[in-house]
Design a protein around this motif. Structure first.
Motif, PDB file in Angstrom:
ATOM      1  N   MET A 258      20.675  -1.140 -11.560  1.00 41.25           N
ATOM      2  CA  MET A 258      20.767   0.250  -9.960  1.00 41.25           C
ATOM      3  C   MET A 258      20.244  -0.210  -8.918  1.00 41.25           C
ATOM      4  SD  MET A 258      19.578   4.010  -9.528  1.00 41.25           S
ATOM      5  CE  MET A 258      20.670   4.780 -10.697  1.00 41.25           C
ATOM      6  N   ILE A 259      20.921  -1.140  -7.752  1.00 45.04           N
ATOM      7  CA  ILE A 259      20.540  -1.645  -6.644  1.00 45.04           C
ATOM      8  C   ILE A 259      20.414  -0.634  -5.401  1.00 45.04           C
ATOM      9  CG2 ILE A 259      21.419  -3.525  -4.518  1.00 45.04           C
ATOM     10  CD1 ILE A 259      22.985  -4.396  -6.803  1.00 45.04           C
ATOM     11  N   LEU A 260      19.389  -0.200  -4.321  1.00 51.98           N
ATOM     12  CA  LEU A 260      18.316   0.737  -4.247  1.00 51.98           C
ATOM     13  C   LEU A 260      17.579   0.602  -2.975  1.00 51.98           C
ATOM     14  CD1 LEU A 260      16.838   2.851  -6.464  1.00 51.98           C
ATOM     15  CD2 LEU A 260      17.080   0.505  -6.844  1.00 51.98           C
ATOM     16  N   ASP A 261      17.321   1.068  -2.149  1.00 54.24           N
ATOM     17  CA  ASP A 261      16.595   0.961  -1.060  1.00 54.24           C
ATOM     18  C   ASP A 261      14.604   1.198  -1.464  1.00 54.24           C
ATOM     19  OD1 ASP A 261      15.587   3.396  -0.311  1.00 54.24           O
ATOM     20  OD2 ASP A 261      17.567   3.494   0.827  1.00 54.24           O
ATOM     21  N   ASN A 262      14.221   1.177  -0.795  1.00 50.98           N
ATOM     22  CA  ASN A 262      12.451   1.469  -0.786  1.00 50.98           C
ATOM     23  C   ASN A 262      12.238   2.430  -1.026  1.00 50.98           C
ATOM     24  OD1 ASN A 262      11.697  -1.575  -1.422  1.00 50.98           O
ATOM     25  ND2 ASN A 262      13.052  -1.716  -0.606  1.00 50.98           N
ATOM     26  N   ALA A 263      13.415   3.818  -0.685  1.00 55.44           N
ATOM     27  CA  ALA A 263      12.530   5.025  -0.459  1.00 55.44           C
ATOM     28  C   ALA A 263      11.045   5.313  -1.089  1.00 55.44           C
ATOM     29  CB  ALA A 263      13.484   5.880  -0.737  1.00 55.44           C
ATOM     30  N   ARG A 264      10.973   6.421  -0.401  1.00 56.74           N
ATOM     31  CA  ARG A 264       9.242   6.446  -1.475  1.00 56.74           C
ATOM     32  C   ARG A 264       9.675   6.822  -2.923  1.00 56.74           C
ATOM     33  NH1 ARG A 264       5.300   9.702   1.789  1.00 56.74           N
ATOM     34  NH2 ARG A 264       5.050   7.514   2.618  1.00 56.74           N
ATOM     35  N   ILE A 265      10.864   8.006  -2.932  1.00 58.09           N
ATOM     36  CA  ILE A 265      10.793   8.448  -4.372  1.00 58.09           C
ATOM     37  C   ILE A 265      11.248   7.394  -5.492  1.00 58.09           C
ATOM     38  CG2 ILE A 265      10.965  10.107  -3.143  1.00 58.09           C
ATOM     39  CD1 ILE A 265      13.930  10.649  -3.617  1.00 58.09           C
ATOM     40  N   HIS A 266      12.170   6.281  -4.634  1.00 57.13           N
ATOM     41  CA  HIS A 266      12.647   5.317  -5.500  1.00 57.13           C
ATOM     42  C   HIS A 266      11.262   4.667  -6.143  1.00 57.13           C
ATOM     43  CE1 HIS A 266      16.111   4.929  -2.956  1.00 57.13           C
ATOM     44  NE2 HIS A 266      16.030   6.210  -3.995  1.00 57.13           N
ATOM     45  N   HIS A 267       9.990   4.384  -5.606  1.00 51.57           N
ATOM     46  CA  HIS A 267       8.776   3.814  -6.095  1.00 51.57           C
ATOM     47  C   HIS A 267       7.964   5.011  -7.296  1.00 51.57           C
ATOM     48  CE1 HIS A 267       9.935   0.073  -4.650  1.00 51.57           C
ATOM     49  NE2 HIS A 267       9.925   0.208  -4.138  1.00 51.57           N
ATOM     50  N   ALA A 268       8.015   6.791  -7.007  1.00 44.66           N
ATOM     51  CA  ALA A 268       6.779   7.317  -7.805  1.00 44.66           C
ATOM     52  C   ALA A 268       6.934   6.626  -8.869  1.00 44.66           C
ATOM     53  CB  ALA A 268       8.795   9.182  -7.291  1.00 44.66           C
ATOM     54  N   LYS A 269       5.469   7.318  -9.074  1.00 46.63           N
ATOM     55  CA  LYS A 269       5.084   7.491 -10.550  1.00 46.63           C
ATOM     56  C   LYS A 269       5.271   8.092 -11.170  1.00 46.63           C
ATOM     57  CE  LYS A 269       0.094   6.503  -8.060  1.00 46.63           C
ATOM     58  NZ  LYS A 269      -1.227   7.132  -8.404  1.00 46.63           N
ATOM     59  N   LEU A 270       5.671   8.909 -10.492  1.00 42.84           N
ATOM     60  CA  LEU A 270       6.205  10.462 -11.802  1.00 42.84           C
ATOM     61  C   LEU A 270       7.742   9.754 -12.450  1.00 42.84           C
ATOM     62  CD1 LEU A 270       7.143  13.050 -12.851  1.00 42.84           C
ATOM     63  CD2 LEU A 270       8.186  13.257 -11.113  1.00 42.84           C
ATOM     64  N   ILE A 271       8.290   8.327 -11.993  1.00 37.35           N
ATOM     65  CA  ILE A 271       9.741   8.180 -12.135  1.00 37.35           C
ATOM     66  C   ILE A 271       9.082   6.889 -13.741  1.00 37.35           C
ATOM     67  CG2 ILE A 271      11.253   8.774 -10.713  1.00 37.35           C
ATOM     68  CD1 ILE A 271      11.583   5.825 -10.280  1.00 37.35           C
ATOM     69  N   GLN A 272       8.356   6.315 -13.973  1.00 35.78           N
ATOM     70  CA  GLN A 272       7.815   5.212 -14.336  1.00 35.78           C
ATOM     71  C   GLN A 272       7.376   5.871 -14.954  1.00 35.78           C
ATOM     72  OE1 GLN A 272       7.656   2.804 -12.696  1.00 35.78           O
ATOM     73  NE2 GLN A 272       7.619   3.677 -10.192  1.00 35.78           N
ATOM     74  N   PRO A 273       7.510   6.463 -16.076  1.00 37.48           N
ATOM     75  CA  PRO A 273       7.260   6.291 -17.662  1.00 37.48           C
ATOM     76  C   PRO A 273       8.993   6.489 -18.148  1.00 37.48           C
ATOM     77  CG  PRO A 273       5.630   8.060 -16.684  1.00 37.48           C
ATOM     78  CD  PRO A 273       6.299   7.139 -14.990  1.00 37.48           C
ATOM     79  N   PHE A 274       9.422   6.834 -17.688  1.00 39.30           N
ATOM     80  CA  PHE A 274      11.147   7.106 -17.709  1.00 39.30           C
ATOM     81  C   PHE A 274      11.472   6.145 -17.879  1.00 39.30           C
ATOM     82  CE2 PHE A 274      15.627   7.133 -16.465  1.00 39.30           C
ATOM     83  CZ  PHE A 274      15.833   8.198 -17.448  1.00 39.30           C
ATOM     84  N   LEU A 275      11.270   4.853 -17.061  1.00 39.17           N
ATOM     85  CA  LEU A 275      11.660   2.974 -16.518  1.00 39.17           C
ATOM     86  C   LEU A 275      11.058   2.677 -18.617  1.00 39.17           C
ATOM     87  CD1 LEU A 275      11.170   3.077 -12.960  1.00 39.17           C
ATOM     88  CD2 LEU A 275      13.762   3.224 -14.443  1.00 39.17           C
ATOM     89  N   LYS A 276      10.328   2.852 -17.868  1.00 39.25           N
ATOM     90  CA  LYS A 276       9.667   2.004 -19.167  1.00 39.25           C
ATOM     91  C   LYS A 276      10.067   2.863 -20.249  1.00 39.25           C
ATOM     92  CE  LYS A 276       6.491  -0.787 -21.491  1.00 39.25           C
ATOM     93  NZ  LYS A 276       6.482  -1.601 -21.140  1.00 39.25           N
ATOM     94  N   GLU A 277      10.816   3.576 -20.620  1.00 44.93           N
ATOM     95  CA  GLU A 277      11.312   4.487 -21.785  1.00 44.93           C
ATOM     96  C   GLU A 277      12.264   3.853 -21.668  1.00 44.93           C
ATOM     97  OE1 GLU A 277      12.606   8.782 -24.001  1.00 44.93           O
ATOM     98  OE2 GLU A 277      11.217   8.706 -21.869  1.00 44.93           O
ATOM     99  N   HIS A 278      13.456   3.433 -21.413  1.00 41.18           N
ATOM    100  CA  HIS A 278      14.546   3.181 -20.999  1.00 41.18           C
ATOM    101  C   HIS A 278      14.372   1.457 -20.127  1.00 41.18           C
ATOM    102  CE1 HIS A 278      14.873   7.439 -20.889  1.00 41.18           C
ATOM    103  NE2 HIS A 278      15.452   7.060 -21.790  1.00 41.18           N
TER     104      HIS A 278
END
Length: 346
Positions: A258-278
């Motif tokens: 997924m190619i995307l911009d650097n909006a704050r929500i795209h770097h949020a700590k909340l999504i990091q576990p999900f990215l690691k899991e998948h």
């Protein structure tokens, strides 16, 4: 219908290697023509008149790719030398009228450019003659656009020439889906744009003077042209996490980049576990900062607003939602048009 496969491939290559927007436009018009698009459709896509599209296609028919190169320019002998024309183009591109002696003039007009030519080099032109020169030089009368002053041109060049080509090389191998992602607020008061109407009159667009709209979040599939888009009530980390989950449900097999911009929500700590899991299924590739022109889905939002929002009166959000959904459904029925319009430029 004749098989133009080889010609289409050559035009596709020429589009990718085009060194100017005008050259790209000529190749694109011919490319779409060989794909079976009507001249009216091509004119709408590239933002030119039907006559201009006809001229491009005629030039290609007569001389092939060479006929689309800027060097072919029929007409009377030029009164400005190639060096003078080049200097003129550079002046218009990099300076304002006030910089070259036109006091309190900050926008180039045909009248000012005609006077500049006469003062600097001697020849006298009509406004039409000046216009012909400018078009020949690849210039056009356009509305300026804002650019983000903090953009890093070197990082943008690296993305275009290195990062994204590396991603494309892995398609159908390690990568199954390349998606451009973004959010967009679709408001009912976006803008009024030009449209055909009775001469001397203006179309009247009613308004309540209220501001209402939809918050959309979506992806554009670079390979297939498919648009996946949902509506949300807000943009935050929880919303983005939920969207990532939906994307993996929508594409149940294969790795997604997924190619995307650097909006704050795209770097949020909340999504990091999900990215690691998948991490075996989903990878985020971030665009250079302040580079919306590199996010192909930005073109989708402009297309949507032009077709659905501009010059239209909406009495309710439900009406906007209905037409936005219809637009997405319509373009997903002919994804090849989306590819031609949005994806081939990168």
């Amino acid at each position: 219908m004749p098989d133009h496969k080889d010609e289409i491939e050559k035009l596709s290559t020429a589009m990718k290697e085009a060194k100017s927007k005008r050259a790209y436009e000529r190749y694109q018009a011919t490319y779409l023509h060989l794909q079976g698009y009507a001249k009216e459709e091509i004119a709408t896509i590239i933002g030119r008149s039907k006559k201009t599209v006809y001229n491009y296609i005629h030039a290609y028919t007569q001389r092939g790719l060479n006929g689309l190169e800027m060097k072919y320019s029929p007409g009377a002998p030029r009164r400005l030398s190639p060096e003078q024309e080049k200097e003129l183009a550079l002046i218009i591109e990099h300076q304002l009228p006030v910089d070259v002696g036109f006091e309190a003039k900050y926008n180039w007009t045909l009248a000012i450019i005609t006077e500049l030519i006469q003062q600097k080099w001697g020849p006298t032109y009509t406004l039409r003659g000046t216009s012909d020169i400018l078009h020949r030089l690849g210039l056009s009368y356009t509305k300026p656009t804002y650019t983000l002053a903090n953009a890093d041109e070197e990082k943008q060049k690296e993305f275009v020439e290195i990062t994204f080509p590396e991603v494309k090389k892995l398609v159908d191998g390690k990568i199954a889906h390349v998606l451009f992602q973004d959010e967009s607020m679709i408001r009912d008061y976006q803008a009024i744009q030009k449209t055909w109407f009775v001469k001397g009159k203006q179309r009247i667009i009613p308004t309540f003077g209220k501001h209402q709209g939809l918050k959309l979040i979506g992806t554009l599939n670079y390979e297939t042209g498919e648009v996946f888009c949902i509506e949300e009530e807000r943009y935050d980390a929880e919303t983005f996490l939920r969207f990532l989950e939906l994307v993996l449900e929508h594409y149940p097999t294969g790795k997604v980049v997924m190619i995307l911009d650097n909006a704050r929500i795209h770097h949020a700590k909340l999504i990091q576990p999900f990215l690691k899991e998948h991490e075996d299924r989903l990878e985020l590739v971030f665009l250079p900062p302040y580079s919306p022109q590199l996010n192909l889905i930005e073109g989708l939002w402009k297309w949507l607003k032009s077709d659905v929002i501009y010059n239209v009166f909406y009495s309710s959000v439900q009406e906007i939602r209905k037409n936005v959904q219809a637009f997405i459904q319509r373009i997903n029925q002919k994804p090849e048009q989306t590819i031609d319009r949005l994806c081939v430029q990168l």
